[in-house]
Design an enzyme around this catalytic site. Structure first.
Site, mmCIF file in Angstrom:
data_model
loop_
_atom_site.group_PDB
_atom_site.id
_atom_site.type_symbol
_atom_site.label_atom_id
_atom_site.label_comp_id
_atom_site.label_asym_id
_atom_site.label_seq_id
_atom_site.Cartn_x
_atom_site.Cartn_y
_atom_site.Cartn_z
ATOM 1 N N ASP A 171 0.811 -1.216 0.000
ATOM 2 C CA ASP A 171 0.000 0.000 0.000
ATOM 3 C C ASP A 171 0.842 1.264 0.000
ATOM 4 O O ASP A 171 2.064 1.213 0.196
ATOM 5 C CB ASP A 171 -0.960 -0.007 1.202
ATOM 6 C CG ASP A 171 -0.299 -0.502 2.493
ATOM 7 O OD1 ASP A 171 0.944 -0.482 2.563
ATOM 8 O OD2 ASP A 171 -1.015 -0.909 3.412
ATOM 9 N N ASN A 180 -7.438 -3.127 14.403
ATOM 10 C CA ASN A 180 -8.811 -3.460 14.001
ATOM 11 C C ASN A 180 -8.851 -4.653 13.043
ATOM 12 O O ASN A 180 -9.875 -4.929 12.438
ATOM 13 C CB ASN A 180 -9.477 -2.242 13.352
ATOM 14 C CG ASN A 180 -8.714 -1.750 12.120
ATOM 15 O OD1 ASN A 180 -7.796 -2.411 11.653
ATOM 16 N ND2 ASN A 180 -9.111 -0.602 11.580
ATOM 17 N N HIS A 221 -7.081 -4.960 10.244
ATOM 18 C CA HIS A 221 -6.834 -4.675 8.819
ATOM 19 C C HIS A 221 -5.528 -5.322 8.350
ATOM 20 O O HIS A 221 -4.600 -5.510 9.124
ATOM 21 C CB HIS A 221 -6.883 -3.170 8.513
ATOM 22 C CG HIS A 221 -5.705 -2.355 8.950
ATOM 23 N ND1 HIS A 221 -5.793 -1.008 9.234
ATOM 24 C CD2 HIS A 221 -4.395 -2.668 9.147
ATOM 25 C CE1 HIS A 221 -4.615 -0.543 9.570
ATOM 26 N NE2 HIS A 221 -3.744 -1.524 9.525
ATOM 27 N N GLU A 274 -9.567 -2.010 5.511
ATOM 28 C CA GLU A 274 -10.174 -1.766 6.813
ATOM 29 C C GLU A 274 -11.407 -2.663 6.984
ATOM 30 O O GLU A 274 -11.940 -3.191 5.992
ATOM 31 C CB GLU A 274 -10.586 -0.290 6.909
ATOM 32 C CG GLU A 274 -9.436 0.698 6.738
ATOM 33 C CD GLU A 274 -8.524 0.793 7.967
ATOM 34 O OE1 GLU A 274 -8.377 -0.191 8.707
ATOM 35 O OE2 GLU A 274 -7.942 1.878 8.168
HETATM 36 C C1 F6R Z 1 1.477 -1.383 6.102
HETATM 37 C C2 F6R Z 1 0.224 -2.105 6.237
HETATM 38 C C3 F6R Z 1 -0.554 -2.110 7.509
HETATM 39 C C4 F6R Z 1 0.314 -2.409 8.728
HETATM 40 C C5 F6R Z 1 -0.527 -2.387 9.999
HETATM 41 C C6 F6R Z 1 0.306 -2.624 11.238
HETATM 42 O O1 F6R Z 1 2.012 -1.548 4.807
HETATM 43 O O2 F6R Z 1 -0.170 -2.682 5.296
HETATM 44 O O3 F6R Z 1 -1.573 -3.074 7.414
HETATM 45 O O4 F6R Z 1 0.919 -3.653 8.579
HETATM 46 O O5 F6R Z 1 -1.186 -1.161 10.117
HETATM 47 O O6 F6R Z 1 1.163 -1.554 11.416
HETATM 48 P P1 F6R Z 1 2.307 -1.599 12.518
HETATM 49 O O7 F6R Z 1 3.267 -2.668 12.099
HETATM 50 O O8 F6R Z 1 2.940 -0.237 12.465
HETATM 51 O O9 F6R Z 1 1.647 -1.888 13.805
#
Ligand code: F6R
Length: 260
Positions: A67, A136, A138, A143
């Site tokens: 992303d 959450n 995701h 989301e």
């Molecule tokens: C980032 C992504 C998100 C993160 C998730 C966890 O490329 O795709 O899904 O993996 O938000 O983020 P952290 O590792 O910062 O807790």
């Protein structure tokens, strides 16, 4: 689903990285799906160390990131492209043109998303996809309520995700509320998926993903339907799981079989 529960965060990074290194050994021209955020940083350090100290080469590999923020240029310090350069790409021998991150400034984002899907397909699909997980549930920026069949597209971030990521932005910076993200359907086509999670804050999302129903309310729960999904956790992220003892027993049996 394979659930690996480890003592601490370092172990998660090492074991997580081992799946990428094994894949690279098997197929030097592997296609990797990569993630940003806090979770993969230590894993990327392991890959950098393997390159520097053990001569592991990424020169034939191709990468696709999950992303990117929409409305942020690739040279912006908060862009996921910049994150990947600083945390991985600048330190290994991957060919720059073989690294792909969605273009957050695409004039025609719908076409850019379609093109991203085509590029993945042209490379023969993703061999191993790395995932973190949001509080959450995701994965990527899919989301809760994202279609479980979704493809790469523009997604609106939830308030929770915006708050979680606010730590990366200074007060005077405008924080994006939109992203371009691979869809859950895109992620599900990866041949192998490795999700890593550490810390107590992820425990509920992990519980819902592994032991809850498959539901768009927890996008990572879709991984229950993946043929080769590995979830690597530290003890805190695993702490809400009911069947921890069983997952550990399965791993012990696996080790015995591998040693035989
Ligand atoms: C980032 C992504 C998100 C993160 C998730 C966890 O490329 O795709 O899904 O993996 O938000 O983020 P952290 O590792 O910062 O807790």
């Amino acid at each position: 689903m394979r659930v690996i529960i480890l003592e601490d965060t370092d172990d998660v990074a090492h074991v997580g990285a081992s799946f990428f290194l094994q894949q690279l050994e098997l197929k030097p021209a592997s296609v990797f799906g990569l993630a940003t955020g806090s979770s993969p940083v230590a894993l990327y350090d392991c890959l950098i160390n393997a390159h520097r100290n053990d001569g592991v080469s990424f020169s034939r590999a191709t990468t696709f990131n999950l992303d990117e923020y929409y409305g942020i240029a690739s040279d912006h310090i908060q862009s996921y492209r910049h994150f990947m350069q600083v945390n991985l790409f600048n330190h290994i021998d991957v060919v720059p043109s073989a690294t792909h991150v969605p273009d957050g400034m695409a004039e025609d984002p719908i076409t850019a998303c379609l093109r991203y899907e085509e590029s993945i397909a042209e490379q023969g699909g993703i061999d191993v996809q790395l995932l973190g997980i949001g509080r959450n549930g995701h994965i990527g920026f899919n989301e809760p309520s994202s279609s479980l069949a979704s493809r790469t597209r523009i997604k609106t971030l939830t308030k929770e995700t915006i708050e979680d990521n606010a730590r990366f932005f200074s007060k005077d910076e405008v924080q994006p509320t939109l992203s371009l993200t691979m869809g859950i359907g895109t992620i599900m086509e990866a041949k192998k998926v490795v999700l890593i999670a550490t810390g107590r804050a992820k425990a509920k999302a992990i519980k819902d993903s592994i032991e809850g129903p498959v539901s768009a309310s927890c996008p990572a729960s879709m991984l229950q339907l993946h043929r080769d999904a590995v979830i690597v956790l530290d003890s805190e992220a695993a702490s809400d799981l009911d069947n921890q003892a069983f997952y550990q027993f399965v791993e012990e049996q696996r080790q015995k079989l591998e040693a035989a």
